[in-house]
Design a protein around this motif. Structure first.
Motif, PDB file in Angstrom:
ATOM      1  N   VAL A 169      -1.303  19.119   0.706  1.00 14.90           N
ATOM      2  CA  VAL A 169      -1.455  18.296   1.908  1.00 14.90           C
ATOM      3  C   VAL A 169      -1.946  16.916   1.490  1.00 14.90           C
ATOM      4  CG1 VAL A 169      -2.716  18.043   4.092  1.00 14.90           C
ATOM      5  CG2 VAL A 169      -1.922  20.301   3.357  1.00 14.90           C
ATOM      6  N   VAL A 170      -1.433  15.900   2.175  1.00 12.61           N
ATOM      7  CA  VAL A 170      -1.828  14.518   1.902  1.00 12.61           C
ATOM      8  C   VAL A 170      -2.532  13.959   3.134  1.00 12.61           C
ATOM      9  CG1 VAL A 170      -1.029  12.173   1.436  1.00 12.61           C
ATOM     10  CG2 VAL A 170       0.027  14.118   0.249  1.00 12.61           C
ATOM     11  N   CYS A 171      -3.691  13.342   2.915  1.00 11.92           N
ATOM     12  CA  CYS A 171      -4.385  12.602   3.970  1.00 11.92           C
ATOM     13  C   CYS A 171      -4.438  11.154   3.512  1.00 11.92           C
ATOM     14  CB  CYS A 171      -5.791  13.157   4.172  1.00 11.92           C
ATOM     15  SG  CYS A 171      -6.775  12.225   5.368  1.00 11.92           S
ATOM     16  N   ALA A 172      -3.793  10.271   4.230  1.00 12.81           N
ATOM     17  CA  ALA A 172      -3.616   8.904   3.743  1.00 12.81           C
ATOM     18  C   ALA A 172      -4.010   7.872   4.781  1.00 12.81           C
ATOM     19  CB  ALA A 172      -2.163   8.690   3.314  1.00 12.81           C
ATOM     20  N   GLY A 204      -4.386  27.205   3.984  1.00 14.88           N
ATOM     21  CA  GLY A 204      -3.564  27.646   2.864  1.00 14.88           C
ATOM     22  C   GLY A 204      -3.284  26.578   1.832  1.00 14.88           C
ATOM     23  N   ALA A 205      -3.792  25.372   2.031  1.00 13.83           N
ATOM     24  CA  ALA A 205      -3.547  24.307   1.053  1.00 13.83           C
ATOM     25  C   ALA A 205      -4.274  24.613  -0.247  1.00 13.83           C
ATOM     26  CB  ALA A 205      -3.998  22.966   1.608  1.00 13.83           C
ATOM     27  N   GLU A 206      -3.640  24.290  -1.369  1.00 13.56           N
ATOM     28  CA  GLU A 206      -4.278  24.441  -2.677  1.00 13.56           C
ATOM     29  C   GLU A 206      -4.767  23.096  -3.201  1.00 13.56           C
ATOM     30  OE1 GLU A 206      -2.334  27.068  -5.550  1.00 13.56           O
ATOM     31  OE2 GLU A 206      -0.936  27.631  -3.962  1.00 13.56           O
ATOM     32  N   ILE A 207      -4.090  22.019  -2.811  1.00 14.87           N
ATOM     33  CA  ILE A 207      -4.488  20.670  -3.203  1.00 14.87           C
ATOM     34  C   ILE A 207      -4.391  19.776  -1.976  1.00 14.87           C
ATOM     35  CG2 ILE A 207      -3.959  18.641  -4.629  1.00 14.87           C
ATOM     36  CD1 ILE A 207      -2.752  20.453  -6.690  1.00 14.87           C
ATOM     37  N   ILE A 208      -5.387  18.918  -1.807  1.00 21.08           N
ATOM     38  CA  ILE A 208      -5.323  17.893  -0.763  1.00 21.08           C
ATOM     39  C   ILE A 208      -5.568  16.550  -1.430  1.00 21.08           C
ATOM     40  CG2 ILE A 208      -6.288  17.017   1.389  1.00 21.08           C
ATOM     41  CD1 ILE A 208      -7.162  19.816   2.113  1.00 21.08           C
ATOM     42  N   LEU A 209      -4.598  15.643  -1.296  1.00 17.90           N
ATOM     43  CA  LEU A 209      -4.750  14.278  -1.793  1.00 17.90           C
ATOM     44  C   LEU A 209      -5.360  13.433  -0.684  1.00 17.90           C
ATOM     45  CD1 LEU A 209      -1.342  13.628  -3.622  1.00 17.90           C
ATOM     46  CD2 LEU A 209      -3.475  14.484  -4.584  1.00 17.90           C
ATOM     47  N   ILE A 247     -13.318  11.967   4.544  1.00 16.01           N
ATOM     48  CA  ILE A 247     -14.584  12.691   4.694  1.00 16.01           C
ATOM     49  C   ILE A 247     -14.449  13.772   5.762  1.00 16.01           C
ATOM     50  CG2 ILE A 247     -17.000  12.461   5.380  1.00 16.01           C
ATOM     51  CD1 ILE A 247     -16.922   9.666   4.090  1.00 16.01           C
ATOM     52  N   GLY A 248     -13.733  13.464   6.842  1.00 13.08           N
ATOM     53  CA  GLY A 248     -13.507  14.459   7.885  1.00 13.08           C
ATOM     54  C   GLY A 248     -12.756  15.671   7.360  1.00 13.08           C
ATOM     55  N   VAL A 249     -11.705  15.434   6.588  1.00 18.14           N
ATOM     56  CA  VAL A 249     -10.934  16.540   6.015  1.00 18.14           C
ATOM     57  C   VAL A 249     -11.790  17.316   5.024  1.00 18.14           C
ATOM     58  CG1 VAL A 249      -8.981  17.102   4.517  1.00 18.14           C
ATOM     59  CG2 VAL A 249      -8.681  15.491   6.398  1.00 18.14           C
ATOM     60  N   THR A 306     -12.678  21.562   4.857  1.00 17.69           N
ATOM     61  CA  THR A 306     -11.936  22.228   3.793  1.00 17.69           C
ATOM     62  C   THR A 306     -12.837  23.197   3.046  1.00 17.69           C
ATOM     63  OG1 THR A 306     -10.542  20.272   3.504  1.00 17.69           O
ATOM     64  CG2 THR A 306     -10.554  21.878   1.718  1.00 17.69           C
ATOM     65  N   PRO A 307     -12.399  24.443   2.842  1.00 18.56           N
ATOM     66  CA  PRO A 307     -13.227  25.395   2.093  1.00 18.56           C
ATOM     67  C   PRO A 307     -13.236  25.081   0.608  1.00 18.56           C
ATOM     68  CG  PRO A 307     -11.122  26.388   2.648  1.00 18.56           C
ATOM     69  CD  PRO A 307     -11.149  25.058   3.341  1.00 18.56           C
ATOM     70  N   ALA A 308     -14.269  25.579  -0.082  1.00 17.72           N
ATOM     71  CA  ALA A 308     -14.319  25.434  -1.528  1.00 17.72           C
ATOM     72  C   ALA A 308     -13.140  26.168  -2.147  1.00 17.72           C
ATOM     73  CB  ALA A 308     -15.632  25.989  -2.065  1.00 17.72           C
ATOM     74  N   GLY A 309     -12.738  25.727  -3.331  1.00 22.97           N
ATOM     75  CA  GLY A 309     -11.593  26.329  -3.993  1.00 22.97           C
ATOM     76  C   GLY A 309     -10.334  25.526  -3.794  1.00 22.97           C
ATOM     77  N   VAL A 310     -10.318  24.615  -2.816  1.00 21.26           N
ATOM     78  CA  VAL A 310      -9.181  23.722  -2.606  1.00 21.26           C
ATOM     79  C   VAL A 310      -9.459  22.440  -3.379  1.00 21.26           C
ATOM     80  CG1 VAL A 310      -7.805  22.445  -0.923  1.00 21.26           C
ATOM     81  CG2 VAL A 310      -8.763  24.678  -0.316  1.00 21.26           C
ATOM     82  N   ARG A 311      -8.516  22.008  -4.212  1.00 22.57           N
ATOM     83  CA  ARG A 311      -8.702  20.778  -4.974  1.00 22.57           C
ATOM     84  C   ARG A 311      -8.629  19.583  -4.029  1.00 22.57           C
ATOM     85  NH1 ARG A 311     -10.340  23.391  -9.516  1.00 22.57           N
ATOM     86  NH2 ARG A 311      -8.649  24.189 -10.779  1.00 22.57           N
ATOM     87  N   LEU A 312      -9.707  18.819  -3.971  1.00 24.43           N
ATOM     88  CA  LEU A 312      -9.718  17.585  -3.193  1.00 24.43           C
ATOM     89  C   LEU A 312      -9.641  16.426  -4.170  1.00 24.43           C
ATOM     90  CD1 LEU A 312     -12.521  18.265  -0.541  1.00 24.43           C
ATOM     91  CD2 LEU A 312     -10.050  18.506  -0.270  1.00 24.43           C
ATOM     92  N   VAL A 313      -8.533  15.755  -4.217  1.00 26.46           N
ATOM     93  CA  VAL A 313      -8.360  14.615  -5.110  1.00 26.46           C
ATOM     94  C   VAL A 313      -8.564  13.359  -4.285  1.00 26.46           C
ATOM     95  CG1 VAL A 313      -6.833  13.448  -6.732  1.00 26.46           C
ATOM     96  CG2 VAL A 313      -6.722  15.947  -6.478  1.00 26.46           C
ATOM     97  N   CYS A 314      -9.709  12.718  -4.475  1.00 28.35           N
ATOM     98  CA  CYS A 314     -10.064  11.554  -3.664  1.00 28.35           C
ATOM     99  C   CYS A 314      -9.772  10.281  -4.438  1.00 28.35           C
ATOM    100  CB  CYS A 314     -11.542  11.617  -3.290  1.00 28.35           C
ATOM    101  SG  CYS A 314     -12.087  10.211  -2.316  1.00 28.35           S
ATOM    102  N   VAL A 315      -8.787   9.529  -3.984  1.00 28.20           N
ATOM    103  CA  VAL A 315      -8.394   8.284  -4.634  1.00 28.20           C
ATOM    104  C   VAL A 315      -8.804   7.130  -3.735  1.00 28.20           C
ATOM    105  CG1 VAL A 315      -6.498   6.969  -5.644  1.00 28.20           C
ATOM    106  CG2 VAL A 315      -6.429   9.474  -5.674  1.00 28.20           C
TER     107      VAL A 315
END
Length: 697
Positions: free
Chosen positions: A492-495, A626-631, A640-642, A646-655
């Motif tokens: 999932v992408v949050c942009a 069900g997301a495994e990665i969220i950009l 910050i809202g997302v 988001t539960p732990a175990g999901v990769r949050l890549v914050c750029v």
């Protein structure tokens, strides 16, 4: 019986106390030479109303004049001090010898048990308790030690104002059960406990003016109250209580936060003895286990800070650092608090950090019914981002669904199910977990590689830096995204609109067409400026190819909104041929869902923008399931809202070019938040190139 006090002349006082303290007297020169004559005047005044014994001064023990800080004497027993930060000083052997020769039973705290002597104790014979101040020189555990030695009830009071590090500076017994105290020196629990035990007519809250001038350091002897300072208001209160204040010039000692009670150790003090069955338990305690894939010093540091901040104490009983692979590190800690209520609160906080209270058998979670829609029962358990399990009445454990932080756990025992809900979504009659019993939180990293090895992001798991090479971060993120796509997982992408402004949108389009985006989250602005670019080649009126403003460009985003509103929706604008390119054109063509959450600053907004905040949050939560990665791409508010949902175990890549956004996400406690401090356009460009190399796109 005439009271008896022990004093010691301050012959070497200046060697131990060279610096200023909190209180003093206007016009006093402050020379330490005044100490001997001021002490002599105090001794003479005290001798007129009590029996006074003098302990010869010792050059090896210069602080001996402050006897109240080195021992507590009561009922023929002398308990030597062992204060935190100082330990047993050179005064200890002098006092040990004197008390033994005087016929006292000398008792010493074990090594590591901090106790500040009479300076942190106040006997209240009328109530049969010993007030104990803890938090600075004295440890909470000293209460249980004293209760056993003196066979009395001890009431611990936590001191939180560092200006009043000793109980003698903020609480003073005046006789007849009456007490002077400075309320702001104590935490709320201690203040409530003191005021519950002492009725209003028998207590007086001294003002800050009197407190900082050490009015509570006064010494009551019969009907006389020896004091360094008392305001007219305090003198009036003492007069109503039948006490006569006798002012003494003790400025040399007040500057070192000492006063009459510090200088005179009561040898005739008594306490009310109670047998062990009637004695109130001083400490409530519980053992808590932690388990992590590897030893985490931060875990201990956070737990220590949390326990102490709440007014409890913490001891490590065992630690297995798990030096061998495939083993968990295990830590068992003993947590202690003044009462069960505070202990429950501390343990609940430790549970949120991954602690599991130890019990002989699993303790089922306590459930309480919701009485009103949208209102949780008192004492509800607040969830974290970490994977959590609930123990049911039969002792079995079940995982909770829709894990997120700041929710409550709704349990259906019949269906053997548990789910996290926001408070607003609760309905009357539902059963909610209250307290921390029967809760297991798994803080460890949850997303592992398929072969069981630690995930590839461990090298950056807790750092925020703009100095790390962007290419290194891109390699790691690209590899992980490629692996997720290979197993048809969700990304999932949050942009934010900066993606469009920096020229990163075309690379998001490529990612979408290549199957790397399962859903896109954002606000009104990213869609507006992407469509503006599609229609006019600008973003915020700036030509993206030339990097220069265009004439009339300030109207482009408004006219783009108007064009979409005329069509009825973004999808309709694409289908009608109004929007022919861009990120959102691609999302519609590839049938990739998107959710736009509105805010008060939005222009228009677009018809697809959800202006109902509650609905927008719910749609966001549905999209990330069900997301495994969220950009998280350059959108502080939405990132910050997302992160919070988001539960732990999901990769949050914050750029983000702003490191504070990444720091905020790290502060949520996630071990899986990956900060990349750089320009988002550059990041997306490099990311797409690396994915092409991996997948041959």
């Amino acid at each position: 019986m005439e009271p008896t006090f022990l004093v010691s002349a301050p012959v070497y006082f200046h060697r131990q106390f060279p610096g200023p303290g909190m209180a003093g007297e206007p016009g006093d020169s402050g020379h330490i030479d005044l100490a001997p004559q001021q002490w002599a005047a105090f001794r003479d005044a005290l001798s007129k109303r009590a029996s006074v014994r003098e302990l010869p001064p010792s050059e090896a023990a210069p602080a001996l004049a402050c006897l109240g800080r080195h021992a507590l004497a009561a009922d023929g027993k002398a308990v030597l001090a062992n204060p935190r930060g100082a330990g047993r000083g050179p005064e200890a052997p002098v006092l040990r010898r004197w008390f033994a020769e005087a016929g006292f039973q000398v008792v010493e705290p074990r090594e590591g048990l901090w106790f500040g002597g009479a300076a942190d104790c106040a006997a209240d014979l009328e109530r049969g308790v010993l007030w104990l101040g803890y938090g600075h020189a004295t440890a909470l555990e000293a209460g249980e030690f004293l209760a056993g030695v003196l066979e009395t009830e001890v009431v611990p009071l936590r001191i939180v104002d560092e200006r009043f590090a000793r109980l003698e500076t903020c609480l003073c017994p005046v006789g007849g059960g009456r007490v002077l105290y400075y309320p702001d020196a104590f935490d709320e629990r201690s203040r409530r406990e003191l005021e519950r035990r002492v009725p209003p007519a028998e207590r007086y809250a001294v003002s800050a003016h009197d407190a900082v001038r050490l009015a509570c350091l006064g010494l009551a002897v019969g009907r006389v109250f020896f004091t360094h300072h008392a305001s007219r208001e305090l003198e009036s209160v003492l007069g109503e209580w039948g006490m006569r204040p006798e002012a003494l010039r003790l400025s040399s000692f007040a500057r070192r936060d000492a006063g009459p009670r510090t200088l005179a150790l009561d040898l005739s003090a008594t306490v009310r003895r109670v047998d062990s069955s009637a004695r109130r338990r001083v400490l409530a305690r519980r053992d808590v286990d932690f388990a992590t894939p590897r030893f985490e010093p931060r875990l201990l540091e956070e737990a220590l800070a949390l326990v102490h901040a709440e007014g409890g104490s913490f001891h490590v009983l065992s630690l297995d650092p798990a030096r061998r692979p495939q083993r968990e590190a295990r830590i068992t800690a003993r947590v202690e608090a003044p009462d069960e209520e505070l202990l429950d609160r501390i343990v609940a906080l430790l549970v949120s950090k991954g602690g599991v209270p130890r019990a002989d058998a699993p303790t089922p979670a306590r459930l309480a019914a919701v009485e009103m829609d949208g209102v949780a029962p008192e004492g509800f358990y607040g969830t974290t981002i970490y994977r959590t399990e609930v123990c049911l009445g039969d002792g079995s454990w079940i995982p909770i669904a829709r894990q997120r932080m700041d929710g409550v756990i709704v349990v259906d025992p019949a269906a053997r199910s548990a789910v996290v809900r926001l408070i607003r979504d609760l309905r009357a009659g539902e059963l909610v977990v209250v307290g921390s019993d029967g809760i297991a939180v798994h803080v460890a990293r949850q997303q592992e590689e398929e072969d069981g090895a630690p995930g590839h992001f461990a090298f950056m798991s807790s750092q925020v830096s703009s100095e790390r090479r962007v290419e290194t971060a891109v390699d790691k993120v690209a590899w992980e995204m490629w692996r997720v796509r290979q197993r048809e997982g969700r990304i999932v992408v949050c942009a934010g609109p900066v993606v469009v402004h920096t020229g990163g949108a075309p690379y998001l389009e490529k990612l979408a067409r290549a199957g790397y985006i399962s859903a896109l989250l954002g606000g009104n602005a990213i869609a507006v400026h992407d469509i503006e670019n599609s229609l006019y080649g600008t973003s915020l009126g700036v030509n993206l190819k030339q990097g220069a403003p265009v004439h009339g460009g300030h109207m482009h985003h408004i006219t783009a909104i108007n064009a979409v509103r005329r069509c009825g929706s973004i999808r309709a604008a694409v289908e009608q041929g109004v929007v022919r390119s861009g990120l959102f054109h691609t999302l519609v063509e590839e049938d990739i869902p998107f959710v736009l959450a509105g805010s008060i600053r939005d222009d228009g907004p677009l018809p697809d923008t959800i202006m109902d905040l509650v609905e927008a949050q719910s749609r966001y939560m549905d999209a990330i399931q069900g997301a495994e990665i969220i950009l998280l791409l350059s959108s502080m508010l939405h990132s910050i809202g997302v992160g919070n949902m988001t539960p732990a175990g999901v990769r949050l890549v914050c750029v983000d070019i702003n490191s504070s956004v990444a720091t905020k996400l790290m502060d949520r406690g996630s071990l899986d938040a990956i900060p990349v401090v750089t320009d988002v356009g550059l990041f997306l460009n490099l990311l797409w190139r690396r994915l092409q190399e991996l997948g041959g796109h």
